[in-house]
Design a protein around this motif. Structure first.
Motif, short mmCIF file in Angstrom:
data_model
loop_
_atom_site.label_atom_id
_atom_site.label_comp_id
_atom_site.label_asym_id
_atom_site.label_seq_id
_atom_site.Cartn_x
_atom_site.Cartn_y
_atom_site.Cartn_z
N GLN A 547 18.29 47.70 35.00
CA GLN A 547 17.85 48.16 36.32
C GLN A 547 18.81 47.77 37.45
O GLN A 547 18.39 47.69 38.60
N VAL A 548 20.07 47.56 37.14
CA VAL A 548 21.05 47.34 38.21
C VAL A 548 21.33 48.68 38.87
O VAL A 548 21.71 49.65 38.20
N LEU A 549 21.12 48.77 40.18
CA LEU A 549 21.30 50.01 40.96
C LEU A 549 20.57 51.19 40.30
O LEU A 549 21.05 52.32 40.29
N THR A 564 21.28 43.58 46.59
CA THR A 564 21.34 42.11 46.46
C THR A 564 21.41 41.70 45.00
O THR A 564 22.18 40.81 44.62
N ASP A 565 20.62 42.36 44.17
CA ASP A 565 20.63 42.06 42.73
C ASP A 565 22.00 42.35 42.12
O ASP A 565 22.51 41.58 41.32
N ALA A 566 22.60 43.47 42.51
CA ALA A 566 23.93 43.81 41.99
C ALA A 566 24.95 42.77 42.41
O ALA A 566 25.83 42.39 41.64
N ALA A 567 24.83 42.28 43.65
CA ALA A 567 25.76 41.25 44.12
C ALA A 567 25.57 39.95 43.34
O ALA A 567 26.55 39.25 43.04
N GLN A 595 33.93 43.56 44.02
CA GLN A 595 35.18 43.17 44.65
C GLN A 595 34.92 42.35 45.91
O GLN A 595 35.62 41.36 46.17
N ARG A 596 33.93 42.76 46.69
CA ARG A 596 33.61 42.00 47.91
C ARG A 596 33.07 40.61 47.58
O ARG A 596 33.44 39.62 48.21
N MET A 597 32.20 40.54 46.57
CA MET A 597 31.59 39.26 46.24
C MET A 597 32.59 38.29 45.62
O MET A 597 32.39 37.08 45.63
#
Length: 624
Positions: A547-549, A564-567, A595-597
């Motif tokens: 259930q990611v995204l 938030t979960d994906a991050a 990439q951001r995280m």
């Protein structure tokens, strides 16, 4: 002037901390000595990692929160990042305390012991992750795994675009499609790798012994046709029906309300403007107005709601005909809190599955794909259906049936259909992780995949059986992904890791769907944290799955919680996306998030209370 506050002797506090830490270190080293038989069995790649896992488990048998507070008060490390190098972390704090408050007899306080240090711990995890999943992309450390839809077998551009947008691992679920389709998916991937100059691993999931509902017969063959109406019930547009020949059916050239198949000889006699009359399933008289006709078929308009069955006779200008086939809708049981439900071994009687409601006096009946589990279910145990949408308690078990009282469902009722998952988190089910079908699929998997995922693994014997079967096939012995999706699998994770580490490479997938049902949704966050900590201690890569995204991949907009979960998936070594119409966009967005995280987060510090699964190895408790 304010009155000065007298402080206790710092030396005394240092000395007390020194005693506590020395005792902790002694326990960690002793635990490794007691587990030496298991440690000696691991592959050389995991020798230091296995020692570190046992050290960490011994450390986490204690509630360290008071000690953490005391260490932080005097400005020392609170052991919050000990996962990858447990003994080295304790030794570093001990060394600092020895400098601050040297004991009178320090001899033997820090005997040397083989263990990863602050540099080798992260390096081992990185090496094991590269070996299993391949090197990460330059801008991020976390890989992206994508579950293939059936479409990937025939749509090369889809596979190519997934790879271009950031897919690092193709996941093929053997519970769906068949070997011909799997082979085409992999061929598309290899072609895309050549064109784009990128590499991608292939992971294949064995389906495992999934408990599912079964036996509900299909509903009645009735097709409801209705025109478009406004809020007042007035007809805005008639139902547009495509009439085609049953001998060579043709899809409607444009969107149609429904397609009806008739004998070609009967259709050839129809012309624009003709009226076709019929009496529907309720006895209502209805007419179709023909609007066009060709060799492929013809259009007809219906201005009133009608219910059509295979027995409905349509009268044309010269003769009558019946519809070739009317689809049978999927039946269901509507269950509410307090309803009685029986899981049965024999086929469900047709009268039990009309798509109606279950009542507290007349129980609803539904079958189970693995009725042999009935012998191991006990009254008072919990049972869940359809990913936790419906819950109940086992009231009674008798030969051929389990009596369930529904306790969790929406007040208006929840629909239970065929092929929905059944979870029995409190029951000790003697189900091996490998089914006969899995063994058949494994012959293909060992030839074409880079790793094999073992579903519903719950004991080290499951891992051994899979390894042994791969050896018997005479092909490659693939790295195993332990799919942790049951309560028993979670409880056995330390033993599972040590068994999987007997191979040169392995990994863990946190299958959060079934795991949430098995352990309780309220515990999922805690459980996945423990899995991450244990796998980091073992230097074993983790795949963050389920259930990611999900909303985005299925065609909608991602929720804030999903972003938030994906991050948070950045704390694993790989994040898995499920299939969906917008999965390419989901890969692109996940790639951007990761990439951001990468600039903001790496793993996590935590308060270290006593860890439930730290007691899973008998050796740690002094048992033989």
């Amino acid at each position: 002037m304010p009155e000065l506050i007298s402080l206790p002797s710092v030396d005394t506090e240092y000395a007390a901390l020194l005693v506590q830490l020395a005792a902790l270190r002694h326990d960690m080293v002793r635990a490794a000595a007691q587990a030496m038989n298991r440690l000696e069995a691991v592959h050389p790649n995991f020798w230091l990692s296995a020692h570190n896992l046992v050290h960490y488990l011994a450390l986490r048998q204690h509630d360290l929160r008071p000690l953490q507070q005391q260490l932080a008060t005097v400005g020392l490390s609170s052991l919050g990042r000990a996962e990858g190098h447990a003994l080295a972390t304790v030794d570093a704090v001990l060394a600092a305390l020895l400098e601050l408050a040297p004991p009178t007899d320090p001899v033997g306080l820090l005997p040397p012991y083989p263990a990863p240090d602050f540099r080798s711990g992260p390096r081992l995890l990185a090496e094991h992750s590269d070996a299993l999943l391949g090197p990460p992309r330059p801008a991020r450390d976390v890989r992206i795994m994508v579950t293939m839809p059936s479409q990937a077998a025939t749509d090369y551009p889809l596979v190519r675009e997934l790879l271009r947008q950031g897919m690092d691992c193709m996941r093929i679920n053997c519970a769906h499609d068949e070997p011909t389709a799997w082979r085409r998916m992999i061929q598309h991937l290899r072609r895309a790798e050549q064109e784009l100059g990128l590499s991608c691993r292939v992971s294949m999931d064995l389906a495992g012994p999934k408990l599912r509902t079964t036996g509900l017969p299909p509903g009645p063959a009735v097709l409801q046709l209705q025109p478009e109406r406004d809020a007042y019930g007035r007809v805005l547009a008639p139902a547009r029906l495509w009439l085609t020949a049953r001998e060579q059916p043709q899809d409607a050239p444009t969107a149609a309300t429904a397609t009806l198949e008739f004998p070609a000889a009967w259709l050839r006699k129809l012309h624009p403007g003709d009226v076709v009359s019929f009496v529907d399933a309720r006895g209502a008289r209805r007419v179709l107005l023909m609007q066009g006709a060709s060799e492929r078929g013809g259009w007809a308009y219906l201005f009133k709601t009608a219910y059509i069955t295979p027995h409905t006779r349509f009268k044309g200008p010269t003769s009558t005909a019946t519809v070739h086939q009317v689809p049978c809708p999927e039946s269901y049981l509507l269950l509410r809190p307090g309803d009685a439900l029986w899981l049965t071994t024999p086929p469900v009687p047709p009268a039990s599955a009309s798509g109606g409601t279950a009542g507290s006096t007349a129980p609803a009946l539904i079958g189970c794909t693995l009725p042999e589990v009935f012998d191991h279910v006990k009254p008072g145990e919990r049972i869940w259906f359809d990913d936790g949408k419906i819950g109940g308690i086992v009231e009674r078990v008798e030969p051929g049936a389990v009596h369930v009282r529904i306790t969790q469902a929406r007040e208006l009722g929840e629909k239970l259909r065929n092929d929905k998952g059944i979870n029995l988190p409190d029951s000790q089910l003697p189900l091996g992780a490998l089914t006969a079908e899995d063994r058949e699929h494994l012959a293909f998997v060992v030839q074409h995949a880079d790793m094999v995922a073992l579903s519903f693994v719950s004991s080290p014997d499951d891992v051994s059986q899979l390894q042994d079967h791969m050896v018997q096939l005479g092909g490659r012995v693939l790295p195993i992904l332990l799919k942790i999706e049951t309560r028993r699998g979670f409880d056995q994770l330390p033993a599972l890791l040590l068994r999987a580490m007997q191979a040169s490479s392995c990994g863990v997938m946190i299958a959060r769907g079934d795991l949430a049902v098995e352990c309780g949704f309220e515990r999922l966050a805690e459980v996945q944290e423990e899995i991450l900590w244990l796998c980091e201690a073992a230097h074993v890569p983790v795949i963050w799955a389920t259930q990611v995204l999900e909303s985005l991949a299925r065609g909608g907009m991602p929720s804030r919680a999903e972003i938030t979960d994906a991050a948070m998936g950045d704390r694993a070594e790989c994040v898995m996306l499920n299939k969906g119409p917008r999965v390419v966009e989901a890969v692109r967005i996940l790639d951007d998030i990761l990439q951001r995280m990468a600039d903001h987060q790496h793993k996590k510090s935590a308060l270290l209370r006593s860890l439930h699964v730290a007691h899973a190895l008998p050796e740690l408790n002094g048992e033989p």
